[in-house]
Design a protein around this motif. Structure first.
Motif: not given
Lengths: 294, 291
Positions: A109, A124, A127-128, A169
């Motif tokens: 990722i 993303i 959110m992480f 994360p």
């Protein structure tokens, strides 16, 4: 004017002298502070280590002395009485598996985020960041339900998946930071040579981000090794349980045999300490790379 | 870099597995906790919608209120005592006194040891019969101060707080790294202006490491709200629930199969955490405008 000229050197002298006194006092205070925190951090652990080699009688009569004879047998007792071996092996297996999978996923990722633009990249990221700060302990009920529904309760793979997921994360932020630092020219040259997406990732990007991957892996391993709450919640049998959970039960199993309990705790600490000694620089750089800054 | 067709396929394949796990273990559970907190549910029979009843019951329960207060005290101790101590030590170590690397290694050591191992270690320290603390008091002739530290109402919670507040390694390392990255030029300029070492710390270093201090305060307070292992192992909330914290409360309700109620506690934990994070940022951001 003349009077001032004579006075000045005198004044300077006294102020230099008081400064000297002050700096001596500050110097002493400085070392008191440094020593206090050092002793505080290390003394209890050393005490535990030394006590784990004593007899129970010695522990009671002379809590601060050295053992007359170093009782290595305490460690054998701990191994025999508490399934320490199985718990230890479970922890090693689960932590290493969860670290490997986690780092692989974080690498994948991170590569996408660091090198390409695509829809939802910003989301993303947000959110992480939120994921790092979410109190995972608040999610006990859903984790329990999810793992049960997947049929993974009291299985190694259940804990491996949970540990892999909760570290994504943090690992992503660490690895992404390192990948951002790899010059794009390296990859552009590879494209001209006809390297596709996967070849570039595995042959160029992954080897070049080794430091980042090792840093993230160190954090992930420590997280897995030290995790307690979900190990307690998601497993029930000795075949699967980790050593952290073992510590909880040592206290009951060794209710009178303290020194063996201490030996068991020392065994549980050793992998963390070795990991720290080997990867200290990575841990420090990882903490400060902005990864943990949310 | 141009994104080709092959890249698009690769990106999709690479994003799906980690995002799927993130969705399953972060997004879904958080939404789940919020939704089920409005239900009465034991995990076996059907859930019944009860609107805000779980929350009302929470606030009526003195043990929950006690837990919140304990968590807030814990978070404040972390942010206002632990981090400043870490800052002080970081300032000292940034002058690179003899052996500063050894000190840094030693300070960080407790951070790599599991919370449960540390808690067990300290439960033996505090033990009333064979504990190290009572033994130390005996050695220096203060026998009258010996007590059952974790079993006495007055000392149990302070005992929980104190052992942990002096473990400053985590924040110290973050702040120290920020200080050592400051350019020498600032200090040269300051010393030409006649600033002594302490003035340099106050007027050069502190403003420049402000962001990492804010980060540390945020992290410290968030960790303070999440405490579980230490309390669970050392006191399990006792004596008389005086040392309970939110996560322990949640755990106990979950053990009683009050799933909806436990999740309402989880929601409160997330909300209090968010307030702390936003609050700390706002507090320090507004100060920036003033100066």
């Amino acid at each position: 004017m003349a009077a001032i000229d004579i006075k000045l050197p005198n004044e300077k002298k006294t102020s230099v002298e008081t400064n000297k006194h002050l700096s001596v006092i500050l110097n002493v205070l400085k070392w008191i502070v440094l020593m206090f925190f050092a002793i505080y951090a290390i003394f209890p652990i050393l005490w535990l280590l030394i006590s784990s080699f004593k007899t129970n009688a010695e522990l009671m009569s002379e809590p601060f002395g050295l053992p007359a004879v170093w009782q290595f047998g305490n460690y054998l007792n701990a191994l025999k009485a508490s399934n320490l071996g199985i718990l230890f092996a479970n922890s090693v297996f689960i932590s290493i598996a969860a670290t490997c999978i986690n780092i692989m996923l974080a690498g994948m990722i991170s590569y996408c985020i660091a090198r390409f633009t695509f829809k939802g990249k910003e989301i993303i990221f947000v959110m992480f960041s939120a994921g790092i700060l979410v109190p995972l302990n608040a999610l006990m009920v859903p984790y329990f339900t999810i793992v049960n529904k997947l049929g993974l309760y009291d299985k190694h793979i259940g804990l491996i998946i949970v540990y892999t997921a909760i570290g994504i994360p943090v690992s992503t932020f660490i690895v992404r930071g390192f990948m951002n630092g790899i010059p794009r020219e390296v990859e552009e040259a590879a494209i001209i040579d006809g390297c596709g997406f996967f070849k570039r990732f595995f042959m160029i990007i992954l080897p070049l981000s080794k430091t980042g991957l090792v840093t993230a892996a160190t954090f992930q391993f420590l997280t897995c090794w030290n995790e307690f709450v979900y190990s307690m919640l998601l497993t029930s049998s000795t075949k699967v349980r980790t050593i952290q959970l073992g510590i909880r039960y040592f206290t009951n199993q060794f209710s009178t045999d303290f020194v063996s309990m201490y030996a068991a705790i020392i065994v549980s600490i050793i992998p963390s300490v070795i990991c720290y000694m080997l990867f200290q620089e990575q841990i420090i750089s990882g903490l400060t790379s902005g990864a943990v800054k949310g | 870099m141009k994104t080709t067709k092959g890249d698009k396929l690769g990106i999709t394949l690479f994003l799906i597995p980690p995002l799927a796990l993130f969705a399953l273990f972060f997004i879904y559970p958080v939404s789940y906790v919020f939704v089920t907190s409005f239900f009465k549910w034991d995990g076996i029979s059907d859930a019944a919608f009860v609107a805000f009843q779980n929350y009302l019951a929470l606030f009526k329960d003195p043990i929950f209120r006690r837990s919140v207060v304990n968590n807030v005290i814990w978070a404040l101790t972390a942010g206002l005592i632990q981090v400043p101590l870490a800052l002080l030590v970081a300032l000292i170590l940034s002058k690179k006194p003899r052996g500063w690397k050894v000190f840094r290694t030693v300070y960080f050591m407790p951070q790599v040891i599991s919370g449960i191992a540390l808690a067990t270690l300290w439960s033996t320290m505090y033990n009333s019969e064979y504990g190290l603390i009572n033994a130390l008091l005996g050695v220096v002739g203060l026998e009258h101060l010996q007590k059952n530290w974790l079993g006495t109402t007055q000392t149990a919670f302070p005992a929980l707080l104190i052992y942990w507040v002096f473990y400053i390694g985590y924040y110290m390392v973050i702040i120290l790294a920020e200080i050592t990255s400051i350019s020498e030029e600032y200090y040269e300029a300051a010393s030409i202006d006649g600033a002594n070492k302490i003035q340099q710390d106050l007027y050069v270093t502190l403003p420049l490491v402000r962001n990492s201090i804010i980060t540390c305060i945020t992290l410290a307070m968030v960790f303070g709200l999440r405490q579980f292992e230490q309390v669970y192992l050392l006191t399990n909330g006792g004596p008389a629930n005086k040392t309970s914290v939110m996560v322990l409360y949640l755990y106990k309700e979950m053990q009683n199969n009050n799933y909806g109620y436990a999740n309402a506690t989880g929601v409160m934990l997330i909300i209090v955490g968010t307030i702390v994070i936003v609050g700390v940022r706002k507090l320090f951001a507004s100060k920036q405008y003033e100066s």
